[in-house]
Design an enzyme around this catalytic site. Structure first.
Site, short mmCIF file in Angstrom:
data_model
loop_
_atom_site.label_atom_id
_atom_site.label_comp_id
_atom_site.label_asym_id
_atom_site.label_seq_id
_atom_site.Cartn_x
_atom_site.Cartn_y
_atom_site.Cartn_z
N GLU A 1 16.81 16.68 27.03
CA GLU A 1 17.90 16.03 26.15
C GLU A 1 17.20 15.37 24.97
OE1 GLU A 1 19.32 12.44 28.26
OE2 GLU A 1 21.06 12.10 26.48
N ASP B 1 30.39 12.75 28.08
CA ASP B 1 29.26 11.69 28.55
C ASP B 1 30.00 10.35 28.96
OD1 ASP B 1 26.79 11.30 29.58
OD2 ASP B 1 25.76 11.62 27.72
O1 MCF Z 1 23.83 11.23 29.54
C1 MCF Z 1 23.42 10.04 29.23
C2 MCF Z 1 22.21 10.09 28.65
N1 MCF Z 1 21.15 10.59 29.58
C3 MCF Z 1 20.92 10.17 30.76
N2 MCF Z 1 21.42 9.31 31.44
C4 MCF Z 1 22.59 8.72 31.38
C5 MCF Z 1 23.45 9.02 30.34
N3 MCF Z 1 24.70 8.06 30.40
C6 MCF Z 1 24.22 7.42 31.35
N4 MCF Z 1 23.23 7.67 32.24
C7 MCF Z 1 22.61 6.96 33.38
C8 MCF Z 1 22.13 8.16 34.33
O2 MCF Z 1 23.19 8.63 35.06
O3 MCF Z 1 21.76 6.10 32.91
C9 MCF Z 1 20.88 6.26 34.05
C10 MCF Z 1 21.09 7.26 34.84
O4 MCF Z 1 21.76 6.61 36.03
C11 MCF Z 1 19.59 6.38 33.12
S1 MCF Z 1 18.17 6.43 34.05
C12 MCF Z 1 17.66 4.83 34.20
FE FE Z 2 25.06 11.65 31.12
#
Ligand code: MCF
Ligand code: FE
Length: 404
Positions: free
Chosen positions: A210, A309
């Site tokens: 990402e 998202d």
């Molecule tokens: O897709 C977006 C950005 N990338 C990664 N994670 C998340 C996104 N939106 C929410 N998340 C959540 C993910 O599922 O945030 C946490 C995870 O539980 C990040 S890791 C501490």
């Molecule tokens: Fe996500």
């Protein structure tokens, strides 16, 4: 049986006029009204207003319902700053997002014509809201954790949530598996979860490549994640490489979200393994990440779909808005062709990627359909018009049931 008579119907590869659709839970037949009413004389008939278009319900393959409370709490513009802000605010955001907050997000998607969504569930706080949702839901239980000594505890928490989601027995609800990302999940865990998904034939998804920080950390154990892992987890190197991570997904039809920093080799692996890429343009822009290289995906025949998202990295859960932003971000893509690809990315391609019998108006498909009130006769440039004008959505059918 029901018969609906719109002015126009969006079929797989063309728009037709003067036809009606007979359906119950599934679409039974598409033919002139007289023919259908003769065959199904007891059907309940709905005749629609001028310029109405019946099209497939939209599919949002990736959304974090539990993060729906966020408006101004999370920091935007830089991925690591966002991540720090998630960690700092996570407990509050999740606790403050009660059932009403989650149902509102789900209802908002319904208003916007979304008849199927893929929920990335971090804590199973959204299980009940998703179970009660009117939409079809692929419920992706998330596995996360990079520390080997925590692996057993994390895995049993994950399987407990997965098992809980399997107790939901309703039409259109599919338990599934999400592996958070290569940097945040230990390979031992990845392997075990992929095994379960393969054995039980569950859909799989993962965030992949990402941010620039993710690239630098996975390739060289440096960059912005260096300090993050040192401070947060006393970890001095990555638990895996991108290539190793991808190997675990061989023989699956996983959906990879973002993929905005994949290199040529990874693109080739994604193509070879027939994986799907989930494109979340608004999230990428807000978190300071690059734009997905769709040209490269197309060159390699990689299927890509469009998703919102969560509200953790978006201001709405609206696929028309998402497509519009993508159309403007990919300013060198041919306009008409790209607009059509975006429409396919929220309908037929997303259905195929999720393995669902929907996403197209055709006999034998589930009757997930929306009525869009166009304001004039559709032209060959309909895809662009749909994306630009955000027409009113007057009816939403899910598995044949009128839900809006
Ligand atoms: O897709 C977006 C950005 N990338 C990664 N994670 C998340 C996104 N939106 C929410 N998340 C959540 C993910 O599922 O945030 C946490 C995870 O539980 C990040 S890791 C501490
Ligand atoms: Fe996500």
């Amino acid at each position: 049986m029901k018969i609906i008579t719109p002015h126009y119907i969006m079929l797989r590869d063309r728009v037709v006029a003067n036809l009606s659709v007979a359906f119950d839970k599934q679409i039974q037949k598409i033919a002139p009204f007289e023919e259908l009413i003769e065959e199904f004389p007891d059907a309940e008939v709905t005749t629609l207003r001028e310029h109405s278009l019946l099209m497939p319900g939209l599919i949002n393959a990736h959304v974090h319902i539990e993060f729906s409370k966020n408006k101004t709490e999370l920091s935007y513009g830089d991925f690591l700053n966002w991540l720090y802000s998630v960690i700092e605010n996570r407990a509050d955001l999740i606790n403050d997002c009660d059932k009403e907050c989650m149902s509102k997000a789900i209802e908002r998607m319904l208003e916007g014509g979304i008849t199927t969504f893929g929920a990335i569930s971090s804590h199973a706080m959204d299980l009940e809201a998703c179970a009660k949702a009117k939409q079809n839901v692929v419920f992706f239980n998330e596995l996360i954790g990079s520390q080997a000594n925590m692996a057993d505890a994390l895995f049993s928490d994950f399987t407990a949530r997965l098992d809980a989601s399997k107790t939901i027995k309703r039409e259109g609800f599919y338990p599934a598996v999400a592996i958070h990302s290569p940097y945040s999940v230990h390979p031992i865990l990845v392997k075990k979860a992929v095994e379960i998904a393969k054995n039980e034939n569950l859909k799989l998804t993962a965030h992949f490549m990402e941010s620039i920080a993710e690239r630098e950390w996975l390739d060289e154990d440096k960059g912005d994640f260096k300090e993050f892992f040192d401070k947060m987890l006393s970890q001095d190197k990555s638990v895996t490489s991108a290539e190793e991570f991808l190997e675990y997904f061989e023989g699956t039809d996983t959906l990879l979200t973002h993929v905005t920093n994949a290199n040529e080799e990874e693109i080739r692996t994604i193509a070879k393994n027939n994986l799907t890429v989930i494109h979340c343009p608004i999230s990428n822009r807000l978190l300071g990440n690059p734009t997905l290289n769709i040209k490269e995906l197309n060159k390699n025949n990689i299927r890509w779909v469009v998703a919102t998202d969560g509200l953790s990295s978006n201001y709405d859960l609206d696929l028309f808005e998402e497509m519009k932003i993508s159309l403007f971000m990919h300013s060198d893509a041919p306009l008409q062709k790209f607009a059509q690809a975006l429409i396919n990315g929220v309908t037929i391609d997303a259905a195929e990627a999720l393995g669902l019998n929907t996403g197209v108006i055709e006999a034998g498909k589930n009757a997930d359909m929306i009525v869009v009130d166009l304001e004039s006769e559709p032209t060959p440039e309909l895809a662009v018009h749909l994306i630009l004008h955000r027409y009113n959505i007057s009816k939403v059918y899910i598995n044949g049931k009128l839900e809006k």
